[in-house]
Design an enzyme around this catalytic site. Structure first.
Site, PDB file in Angstrom:
ATOM      1  N   ASP A 205      32.738  39.127  39.352  1.00 38.84           N
ATOM      2  CA  ASP A 205      32.159  38.009  38.598  1.00 38.84           C
ATOM      3  C   ASP A 205      32.581  38.144  37.139  1.00 38.84           C
ATOM      4  OD1 ASP A 205      30.706  40.079  37.490  1.00 38.84           O
ATOM      5  OD2 ASP A 205      28.740  39.238  37.925  1.00 38.84           O
ATOM      6  N   ASP A 207      30.748  38.266  33.315  1.00 42.12           N
ATOM      7  CA  ASP A 207      29.436  38.412  32.686  1.00 42.12           C
ATOM      8  C   ASP A 207      29.501  38.078  31.192  1.00 42.12           C
ATOM      9  OD1 ASP A 207      28.072  40.043  35.032  1.00 42.12           O
ATOM     10  OD2 ASP A 207      29.975  41.045  34.635  1.00 42.12           O
ATOM     11  N   ASP A 294      27.605  35.414  35.438  1.00 41.71           N
ATOM     12  CA  ASP A 294      26.259  35.803  35.016  1.00 41.71           C
ATOM     13  C   ASP A 294      26.120  35.578  33.520  1.00 41.71           C
ATOM     14  OD1 ASP A 294      25.567  36.697  37.540  1.00 41.71           O
ATOM     15  OD2 ASP A 294      26.000  38.803  37.112  1.00 41.71           O
TER      16      ASP A 294
END
Ligand code: GTP
Ligand code: MN
Ligand code: MN
Length: 368
Positions: A205, A207, A294
């Site tokens: 992902d 962040d 995120d």
């Protein structure tokens, strides 16, 4: 061979290359074996061996030399009896029978498969396993299995999300998020954190930390950002966790891994045209891929602690917290550094390292 160079030098050079290749193979065998052991104990939620093997792995990873014999391994910190047996086995046979047994284990394989879905943790995976489920199609066909919204999206975007992200894709995501934040909150600041801040070439992902200098405003930032992403048609999924910071009293007796900041877990649409080089992982014809993002929005005075906590790696965070506790008798978490009866203030990560009496470590040095 270049002209004028003595043959002996070339031969020695070749031997050295071969030699280092074989030691690299050996150490990567060992790293892979330890990774499986850590993962197995993580999936089956057995904490003791998980901790022991991950510490051993990070010590062995940080050695300036490669292990070629058992000699000296007993002096290594955090390398216990079981890891030494593993090293012995790999040195002797070039493989580990325990690791091979785990890799062939149906429960391990199934738990690994199930937890690879966004929103499925070890508990859910184990529940499904104990119901006799072994594949995605069995899960999706079972009328008694209730998927939450996160899991539904995990299955929906499974192919994209399980592919991981390149650094070029992470940069494209950074540009999209940056533009979005500048549109809805021109005074806010957004910085990259997590694995890509550590310079990783590949991640699961991207962040980010978002902050604003206006006190209290951080709580409204994430909804604004998500709203704007939605308007642009880029928001595929969002789970927002508003801040619970005010509800909990700091110092808390148990310094926790998770934090109380406002945060959101997103799935965004990344257009291939935004990725330099076209984005190889973007399916042709569709022109976009799903990516996990995120965002965390701490109050500005907590920024340094958030940045240190979210940059990772997870093992580095564990080691640093343990160092603070055991060597300095201090408590460190994503919110604060607590020393006896006072909080130590920090504006940057450097301040925190200084409080701990450690030399500053660059993000790329925290990949343990
Ligand atoms: P990737 O798998 O490539 O994403 O590696 P990564 O190191 O970026 O991992 P990840 O995104 O899972 O987490 C980055 C850091 O943020 C780690 O040190 C985590 O401990 C921390 N972190 C991630 N999620 C949360 C969360 O929900 N709460 C808190 N407090 N910390 C988190
Ligand atoms: Mn990450
Ligand atoms: Mn993350």
């Amino acid at each position: 061979m270049k002209e004028g160079r003595p043959v002996a030098v070339e031969t020695r050079h070749l031997i050295q290359v071969r030699y280092s290749l074989s030691t690299i193979c050996l150490s990567s065998l060992l790293q892979d074996a330890l990774e499986v052991l850590v993962e197995y104990h993580e999936l089956t939620e057995i904490e003791g061996p998980r901790v022991a093997y991950s510490r051993a792995a990070s010590v062995l990873k940080s050695l300036p030399w490669t292990i070629e014999s058992m000699g000296g391994t007993e002096a290594l910190p955090c390398v216990g009896e079981k890891t030494r047996t593993l090293i012995q086995e790999i040195l002797q046979y070039g493989r580990s029978f325990e690791v091979e047994k785990i890799l062939a284990d149906e429960r391990y394989q199934t738990l690994k498969l199930f937890t690879s879905v966004f929103g499925v943790g070890p508990k859910t995976a184990d529940k499904w396993y104990r119901r006799g489920l072994r594949s995605f199609s069995q899960i999706l066909a079972d009328p008694d299995v209730q998927l939450n919204r996160m899991q539904q999206n995990g299955f929906l975007h499974y192919t994209d999300l399980s592919r991981g992200l390149s650094a070029a894709e992470a940069r494209a995501v950074e540009a999209v998020v940056g533009e979005t934040v500048r549109t809805v909150a021109p005074n806010a600041r957004v910085v990259l954190t997590g694995g890509f801040r550590r310079g990783k070439e590949f991640g699961h992902d991207v962040d980010f930390i978002v902050t604003t200098a206006e006190p209290g405003r951080e709580n409204s930032l994430l909804p604004l950002i998500m709203g704007r992403l939605e308007e642009q048609g880029l928001l595929l999924f969002q789970a927002h966790h508003p801040s619970t910071l005010a509800l909990k009293k700091i110092p808390c007796r148990r310094f926790e891994a998770m934090d109380y900041y406002s945060k959101c877990f997103l799935i965004l649409k990344l257009e291939g045209s935004r990725v330099q080089g076209g984005g190889q992982a973007v399916p042709a014809g569709r022109g976009w891929r799903a990516v996990r993002v995120d965002l965390v929005a701490p109050p500005i005075e907590r920024f340094a602690f958030t940045q240190l906590g979210w940059t990772g790696s997870k093992q580095f965070e564990r080691d640093l917290r343990r160092f603070a506790r055991v060597e300095r008798n201090m408590l460190l978490d994503n919110h604060a550094l607590f020393d006896k009866n006072q909080f130590l203030a920090a504006v940057t990560e450097k301040d925190i390292f200084a409080h701990l009496g450690l030399e500053y470590m660059e993000p790329w040095q925290r990949n343990a």
